[in-house]
Structures are given as structure tokens and as C-alpha cells.
Design an enzyme around this catalytic site. Structure first.
Site, PDB file in Angstrom:
ATOM      1  CB  SER A  75       4.775  -0.206   2.546  1.00 55.90           C
ATOM      2  OG  SER A  75       3.419  -0.180   2.127  1.00 55.90           O
ATOM      3  CB  SER A  84      -5.179   0.354  -8.489  1.00 53.93           C
ATOM      4  OG  SER A  84      -4.036   0.601  -9.220  1.00 53.93           O
ATOM      5  CG  HIS A 118       0.660  -9.308  -5.381  1.00 52.64           C
ATOM      6  ND1 HIS A 118       0.801  -7.983  -5.722  1.00 52.64           N
ATOM      7  CD2 HIS A 118       1.450  -9.493  -4.298  1.00 52.64           C
ATOM      8  CE1 HIS A 118       1.634  -7.402  -4.867  1.00 52.64           C
ATOM      9  NE2 HIS A 118       2.034  -8.284  -3.995  1.00 52.64           N
ATOM     10  CG  ASP A 124       3.064  -4.292  -1.894  1.00 44.58           C
ATOM     11  OD1 ASP A 124       3.007  -5.423  -2.414  1.00 44.58           O
ATOM     12  OD2 ASP A 124       3.228  -4.117  -0.676  1.00 44.58           O
ATOM     13  CG  HIS A 134       6.871  -5.715  -1.774  1.00 46.54           C
ATOM     14  ND1 HIS A 134       6.022  -6.328  -0.882  1.00 46.54           N
ATOM     15  CD2 HIS A 134       8.133  -5.908  -1.291  1.00 46.54           C
ATOM     16  CE1 HIS A 134       6.738  -6.835   0.113  1.00 46.54           C
ATOM     17  NE2 HIS A 134       8.022  -6.608  -0.113  1.00 46.54           N
ATOM     18  CG  ASP A 135       5.005  -9.126  -2.616  1.00 53.14           C
ATOM     19  OD1 ASP A 135       5.597  -9.681  -1.681  1.00 53.14           O
ATOM     20  OD2 ASP A 135       4.138  -8.239  -2.428  1.00 53.14           O
ATOM     21  N   GLY A 151      -9.079  -5.256   0.268  1.00 54.62           N
ATOM     22  CA  GLY A 151      -8.200  -6.418   0.280  1.00 54.62           C
ATOM     23  C   GLY A 151      -8.025  -7.029  -1.090  1.00 54.62           C
ATOM     24  N   GLY A 177      -1.491   0.120  -3.222  1.00 59.81           N
ATOM     25  CA  GLY A 177      -1.588  -0.990  -2.267  1.00 59.81           C
ATOM     26  C   GLY A 177      -1.003  -0.604  -0.921  1.00 59.81           C
TER      27      GLY A 177
HETATM   28  N1  SAH Z   1       2.013  -2.298   1.029  1.00 57.61           N
HETATM   29  C1  SAH Z   1       1.279  -3.006   2.072  1.00 57.61           C
HETATM   30  C2  SAH Z   1       0.633  -4.281   1.589  1.00 57.61           C
HETATM   31  C3  SAH Z   1      -0.328  -4.121   0.468  1.00 57.61           C
HETATM   32  S1  SAH Z   1      -1.383  -5.535   0.281  1.00 57.61           S
HETATM   33  C4  SAH Z   1       2.195  -3.307   3.263  1.00 57.61           C
HETATM   34  O1  SAH Z   1       3.305  -2.848   3.316  1.00 57.61           O
HETATM   35  O2  SAH Z   1       1.795  -3.999   4.177  1.00 57.61           O
HETATM   36  C5  SAH Z   1      -2.183  -5.168  -1.237  1.00 57.61           C
HETATM   37  C6  SAH Z   1      -3.236  -4.094  -1.151  1.00 57.61           C
HETATM   38  O3  SAH Z   1      -3.636  -3.810  -2.486  1.00 57.61           O
HETATM   39  C7  SAH Z   1      -4.511  -4.477  -0.388  1.00 57.61           C
HETATM   40  O4  SAH Z   1      -4.723  -3.567   0.676  1.00 57.61           O
HETATM   41  C8  SAH Z   1      -5.634  -4.367  -1.436  1.00 57.61           C
HETATM   42  O5  SAH Z   1      -6.836  -3.796  -0.948  1.00 57.61           O
HETATM   43  C9  SAH Z   1      -5.007  -3.476  -2.472  1.00 57.61           C
HETATM   44  N2  SAH Z   1      -5.531  -3.704  -3.830  1.00 57.61           N
HETATM   45  C10 SAH Z   1      -5.530  -4.860  -4.522  1.00 57.61           C
HETATM   46  N3  SAH Z   1      -6.082  -4.689  -5.733  1.00 57.61           N
HETATM   47  C11 SAH Z   1      -6.441  -3.389  -5.817  1.00 57.61           C
HETATM   48  C12 SAH Z   1      -7.079  -2.593  -6.826  1.00 57.61           C
HETATM   49  N4  SAH Z   1      -7.442  -3.107  -7.995  1.00 57.61           N
HETATM   50  N5  SAH Z   1      -7.317  -1.284  -6.552  1.00 57.61           N
HETATM   51  C13 SAH Z   1      -6.973  -0.751  -5.357  1.00 57.61           C
HETATM   52  N6  SAH Z   1      -6.352  -1.454  -4.381  1.00 57.61           N
HETATM   53  C14 SAH Z   1      -6.097  -2.754  -4.599  1.00 57.61           C
HETATM   54 MG    MG Z   2       3.889  -6.845  -0.870  1.00 56.80          MG
END
Ligand code: SAH
Ligand code: MG
Length: 212
Positions: free
Chosen positions: A52, A124, A144, A141, A169-170, A75, A46
Site C-alpha cells: 500500500s 504505533s 486489527h 491498516d 482498511h478492512d 507482524g 501498518g
Molecule cells: N498495508 C499493508 C498491510 C498491513 S498488515 C499492505 O498493503 O499490504 C498490518 C501491519 O501492521 C503489519 O505489518 C504489522 O506489523 C503492523 N502492526 C500491527 N500492530 C502494530 C502496532 N501496534 N504497531 C506497529 N505496527 C503494527
Molecule cells: Mg488491510
């Protein structure tokens, strides 16, 4: 020791969701992990626009290692149109879908971290299935929702080497503060497994050491 002011400014210039104090804690934890397990890479699940990732990239550079930054760049659920964390400037008008990859690349380029941070663009859990490198540091991260969080826990955490670190995170133990899945599907199972011990926290960031 913390991230250089130059790199920190690049992190803060990127769109994203990592508060500065939690980014600093992430950096410290990653540097400690990189020192404990020299030569092993870091991995982020993420990355969004790379905010990050700059803290992690700075830590990796300091430790002489690299960061794999995994994201499909479409996203999460809450980033889609109509949801709380939607940013219309991140939509690719050609296909009408989110595309954070150009923003991620700009962040990493401008921070001078292209030799340290490697984007892995994909789903992921599927990337995890085909990647087998032991990790000094894993930062989760990503999605969610309950299912995505559970899959990230199941598929990625076994890769953390003993003596390595898992950061999440979170994590909101009190439901009044935020969504449940990172706490219920990642943090709690990790601690309850006996494989991880809580060693640090900052805001919603939790840092766990792999002990077994
Ligand atoms: N770490 C970042 C925020 C991440 S937001 C910061 O510091 O700002 C969460 C991210 O996870 C998003 O970009 C989204 O595209 C990614 N994401 C969510 N589900 C996912 C999945 N199944 N596989 C790959 N990426 C994923
Ligand atoms: Mg986060």
C-alpha cells in the site's frame, strides 16, 4: 489520474494485502488530500512489505509531500506462526520472529521512493504519542485486534488536519465479511464523533474527510 503503470507494478510485486482497485482508490484519495492541504505529510499505520505504501508514495511524490510509514515490522497477530495470514518466508531465522522491514525496504528502493517514504519502526500507539505533525492524509491498516484498533483511532486521528483525509482498511460493516475492530473501533467512532464524514469507499477501504 492514477498511479503510473511502473509504480503500480512495483506495488503489485510486493507481498501484502492491498487489492489493486482499493490501492487505486487509496491513491486517488491521497492525491486529493495532498492537493487540498499542500505541504502537509501523509502517514500510514501498518506498512508490512510496502505494498500500500507504494500507492501512497506515488501520491506523495505527485503532491510534493512525504509519507511516514509506521510499523514495528513484527507482524500483526494474524501474521504469526499458526495463524491465517502467516508467511514463513518473512521470519528472521536468527530470532524466530517476523521481520518485514527488509522486504519493505526492498519494495521502496525498487520503486524509487526512498526520497519520499520514511520508515518509522516502532509501536504505533507509542510513536503516535510523540509525533505531533498535522497530517493531510492518514491511512490506518495496522493491528486489527480490538485494543490496537482503538488505540490507533484515539492516538492518530486527532492529527488529521481539518480538510484532511482519514482512510481505513478492512472495514466490514457485515460481520460475515471479516473482523469487527476496524469497523467498530475506528470507522464508527470516527463518523459518530462528527469530526469525519464518509466521502468514498472501495472494497473494504473507507475514505473520510475531516470536517470539524
Ligand atoms: N498495508 C499493508 C498491510 C498491513 S498488515 C499492505 O498493503 O499490504 C498490518 C501491519 O501492521 C503489519 O505489518 C504489522 O506489523 C503492523 N502492526 C500491527 N500492530 C502494530 C502496532 N501496534 N504497531 C506497529 N505496527 C503494527
Ligand atoms: Mg488491510
Amino acid at each position: 489520474m492514477s498511479l503510473s503503470p511502473e509504480l503500480r507494478a512495483h506495488a503489485l510485486a510486493a507481498k501484502g494485502f492491498m487489492p489493486p482497485d482499493e490501492g487505486d482508490a487509496l491513491y486517488d484519495a491521497a492525491v486529493a488530500a495532498g492537493a487540498a492541504l499542500p505541504g502537509l505529510p501523509f502517514l500510514e499505520v501498518g506498512s508490512y512489505c510496502g505494498r500500500s505504501t507504494v500507492w501512497l508514495g506515488g501520491a506523495a511524490r505527485k503532491c510534493g509531500t512525504v509519507v511516514f510509514a509506521v510499523d514495528h515490522h513484527r507482524g500483526s497477530e494474524e501474521n504469526q506462526a499458526g495463524w491465517e495470514h502467516h508467511d514463513p518466508t518473512l521470519v528472521d531465522p536468527r530470532i524466530g520472529k517476523m521481520d518485514t522491514l527488509p522486504f519493505f525496504r526492498a519494495t521502496i528502493h525498487d520503486a524509487g521512493l526512498e526520497d519520499v517514504v520514511f520508515a518509522v519502526v516502532g509501536l504505533s500507539p507509542l510513536v503516535a504519542t510523540h509525533l505531533h505533525t498535522p497530517l493531510a492524509f492518514l491511512f490506518i491498516d495496522g493491528g486489527h485486534g480490538e485494543g490496537p484498533a482503538r488505540l490507533d483511532y484515539e492516538r492518530w486521528t486527532p492529527l488529521v488536519a481539518i480538510g484532511g483525509t482519514l482512510a481505513i482498511h478492512d472495514v466490514f460493516p457485515d460481520p460475515a465479511d471479516g473482523g469487527r475492530p476496524p469497523y467498530e473501533q475506528i470507522f464508527r467512532p470516527a463518523v459518530e464523533s462528527g469530526r469525519f464524514r464518509l466521502v468514498g469507499a472501495a472494497g473494504s477501504l473507507r475514505v473520510l474527510l475531516r470536517v470539524d
